[in-house]
Design an enzyme around this catalytic site. Structure first.
Site, mmCIF file in Angstrom:
data_model
loop_
_atom_site.group_PDB
_atom_site.id
_atom_site.type_symbol
_atom_site.label_atom_id
_atom_site.label_comp_id
_atom_site.label_asym_id
_atom_site.label_seq_id
_atom_site.Cartn_x
_atom_site.Cartn_y
_atom_site.Cartn_z
ATOM 1 N N GLU A 107 2.805 -3.739 -0.123
ATOM 2 C CA GLU A 107 3.625 -2.387 -0.196
ATOM 3 C C GLU A 107 5.000 -2.730 0.589
ATOM 4 O OE1 GLU A 107 1.760 1.361 -0.725
ATOM 5 O OE2 GLU A 107 2.953 2.085 0.594
ATOM 6 N N ASP A 123 -1.532 -1.465 5.865
ATOM 7 C CA ASP A 123 -1.948 -0.013 6.618
ATOM 8 C C ASP A 123 -1.111 0.179 7.679
ATOM 9 O OD1 ASP A 123 -4.057 0.383 4.224
ATOM 10 O OD2 ASP A 123 -4.807 -1.295 5.405
HETATM 11 O O1 TRH Z 1 -0.508 -7.342 4.063
HETATM 12 P P1 TRH Z 1 -0.351 -6.714 2.627
HETATM 13 O O2 TRH Z 1 -0.963 -7.414 1.602
HETATM 14 O O3 TRH Z 1 -0.768 -4.967 2.695
HETATM 15 C C1 TRH Z 1 -1.564 -4.572 1.822
HETATM 16 C C2 TRH Z 1 -0.926 -3.764 0.952
HETATM 17 O O4 TRH Z 1 -0.148 -2.896 1.698
HETATM 18 C C3 TRH Z 1 -1.705 -2.963 0.138
HETATM 19 O O5 TRH Z 1 -1.024 -2.079 -0.897
HETATM 20 C C4 TRH Z 1 -2.457 -2.202 0.455
HETATM 21 O O6 TRH Z 1 -3.631 -1.711 -0.179
HETATM 22 C C5 TRH Z 1 -3.386 -3.316 1.548
HETATM 23 O O7 TRH Z 1 -2.445 -3.961 2.314
HETATM 24 C C6 TRH Z 1 -4.562 -2.531 2.352
HETATM 25 O O8 TRH Z 1 1.402 -6.589 2.303
HETATM 26 P P2 TRH Z 1 2.467 -5.537 2.806
HETATM 27 O O9 TRH Z 1 2.123 -4.292 2.810
HETATM 28 O O10 TRH Z 1 3.790 -6.274 2.447
HETATM 29 O O11 TRH Z 1 2.310 -5.925 4.707
HETATM 30 C C7 TRH Z 1 2.975 -7.136 5.193
HETATM 31 C C8 TRH Z 1 3.406 -6.776 6.462
HETATM 32 O O12 TRH Z 1 3.477 -7.799 7.346
HETATM 33 C C9 TRH Z 1 4.852 -6.174 6.071
HETATM 34 O O13 TRH Z 1 5.393 -5.100 7.130
HETATM 35 C C10 TRH Z 1 5.968 -7.322 6.336
HETATM 36 C C11 TRH Z 1 4.881 -8.000 7.440
HETATM 37 N N1 TRH Z 1 5.295 -9.577 7.862
HETATM 38 C C12 TRH Z 1 5.717 -9.683 9.105
HETATM 39 O O14 TRH Z 1 5.968 -9.095 10.068
HETATM 40 N N2 TRH Z 1 5.950 -11.111 9.522
HETATM 41 C C13 TRH Z 1 5.555 -12.038 8.451
HETATM 42 O O15 TRH Z 1 5.657 -13.345 8.892
HETATM 43 C C14 TRH Z 1 5.157 -11.846 7.218
HETATM 44 C C15 TRH Z 1 4.822 -12.706 6.232
HETATM 45 C C16 TRH Z 1 4.954 -10.361 6.781
#
Ligand code: TRH
Length: 369
Positions: free
Chosen positions: A268, A16
């Site tokens: 996402e 989010d």
């Molecule tokens: O964290 P998430 O599982 O978020 C989820 C999804 O958005 C899901 O659809 C939603 O319903 C839920 O949240 C509430 O995965 P997502 O969306 O990939 O977000 C992770 C973020 O973290 C992405 O911007 C990449 C970032 N990231 C970093 O900045 N540094 C890191 O080391 C890693 C592993 C990820």
């Protein structure tokens, strides 16, 4: 200067905050909008952008005004455009102020990303408020021109290509991460939710004929990797070397994806970043209780694999299903690896097509013109 308010409630994880922060930054940097991001929990933002001050109720970050969204919402000037992210409930007092305004703001519900067919039909549909003279519009991100598109910053693909063709930039980033280069290793990044399939995958990598280098930023998978290796270091067994990394800031995470031969992502935003990284990837989709995510995963696979031959499509689908515990619950790493060069070529071509489409932030701006 047009003023936008973006409202974000953190349900869980990073997604989010990740999506709204990325959008806020892009609208500021590329469209010169005055953005106020209201977020009810600053902790995920601080992980994504370490410059965040967890104690501040108001701060300016990358030109974005970041405001803590308190339970007792203050009286503020309403913006010209209001985005509620992922159907969060914006404060009643704010809605009342919108309704009282001589020119009500453009009110948008920015939805979750899905490749399902119904999305195009619902994109931009109006939803009149049951009592007040306000109309909210649904805005759906998506993969086709009849949807809202995907978040993609200007120049992103060019920056990625410059990185992927420069061994100096890659070496500099490895040094920053404290990772030693293993020549000839197949390098993967691993990010996901807890996964019963992980031990089987790690064992396949241990037994692999050639070296595998796994870069592991901190996630809910990390305790499982710890359990596999035990707490001692180094994490090296057979052909597999695992480098444990901290959770990286959002921009460094992009570079991690660009560096790797393939990426395991989830949710996402990391899923979309893996697309732009131009490398084969495996998506751990956010699990929903009624298994609604199965249809969502298959809708994406159908779109992504449309021009891929049957054998490669079968390897791709099997591996993604196995990783997501759909149907038969084993992972055929060998088949995936054999198909990888072809999937890589396909991925690059598919993503090149996708970059021809207008990005989400631009679509949001144009939508009101
Ligand atoms: O964290 P998430 O599982 O978020 C989820 C999804 O958005 C899901 O659809 C939603 O319903 C839920 O949240 C509430 O995965 P997502 O969306 O990939 O977000 C992770 C973020 O973290 C992405 O911007 C990449 C970032 N990231 C970093 O900045 N540094 C890191 O080391 C890693 C592993 C990820």
């Amino acid at each position: 200067m047009q003023r936008w308010d973006i409202f974000c409630t953190v349900v869980d994880n990073y997604g989010d905050a990740a999506v709204t922060w990325r959008l806020a930054r892009q609208l500021t940097a590329e469209h010169s909008m005055a953005i106020r991001l209201w977020i009810d929990d600053l902790r995920p933002l601080a992980a994504l952008y370490p410059g965040t001050d967890l104690a501040a109720d108001r701060q300016i970050l990358c030109g974005v005004e970041v405001r803590r969204w308190p339970a007792d919402f203050p009286a503020v000037d309403i913006a010209d455009v209001v985005i509620e992210a992922f159907a969060c409930d914006i404060p009643d007092s704010y809605i009342a102020a919108m309704a009282a305004s001589p020119v009500p703001p453009r009110w948008i519900n920015l939805e979750y990303l899905s490749a399902e067919n119904w999305v195009a039909g619902c994109h931009r549909l109006p939803s009149p408020h049951p009592r007040l003279p306000l109309i909210k519009q649904f805005f759906f991100p998506g993969f086709t021109p009849d949807t809202g598109g995907l978040l993609r910053e200007h120049g992103l693909i060019e920056r990625r290509r410059a990185f992927q063709t420069s061994s100096a930039l890659q070496a500099e980033f490895r040094t920053q991460l404290g990772v030693t280069h293993i020549p000839d290793a197949f390098t993967v990044s691993l990010f996901g939710y807890e996964n019963p399939a992980l031990p089987e995958l790690l064992q396949a990598w241990v037994d692999n004929a050639t070296p595998i280098c796994c870069l592991l930023p901190d996630s809910r998978l990390t305790p499982q990797v710890v359990a596999f290796f035990g707490d001692g270091k180094p994490w090296q067994r057979g052909s597999l070397t695992v480098h444990r990394l901290p959770f990286l800031d959002q921009d460094s995470y992009d570079k991690l994806l660009w560096l790797c031969d393939m990426n395991f992502v989830r949710g996402e935003d990391s899923f979309v970043r893996a697309l732009w990284a131009g490398r084969p990837f495996v998506w751990h989709i956010y699990p929903q209780t009624d298994d609604a995510h199965h249809a969502k995963l298959d809708a994406f696979l159908a779109l992504y694999a449309r021009d891929l031959d049957d054998a490669a499509t079968a390897s791709l689908t099997d591996f993604w299903h196995g990783w997501n515990q759909i149907g038969k619950q084993t992972l055929n790493w060998q088949a995936w690896q054999a198909a990888c060069p072809q999937i890589r070529q396909h991925h690059e071509a598919w993503v090149n097509q996708l970059t021809m489409q207008t990005d989400l932030a631009t679509n949001l701006v144009r939508n009101g013109q």
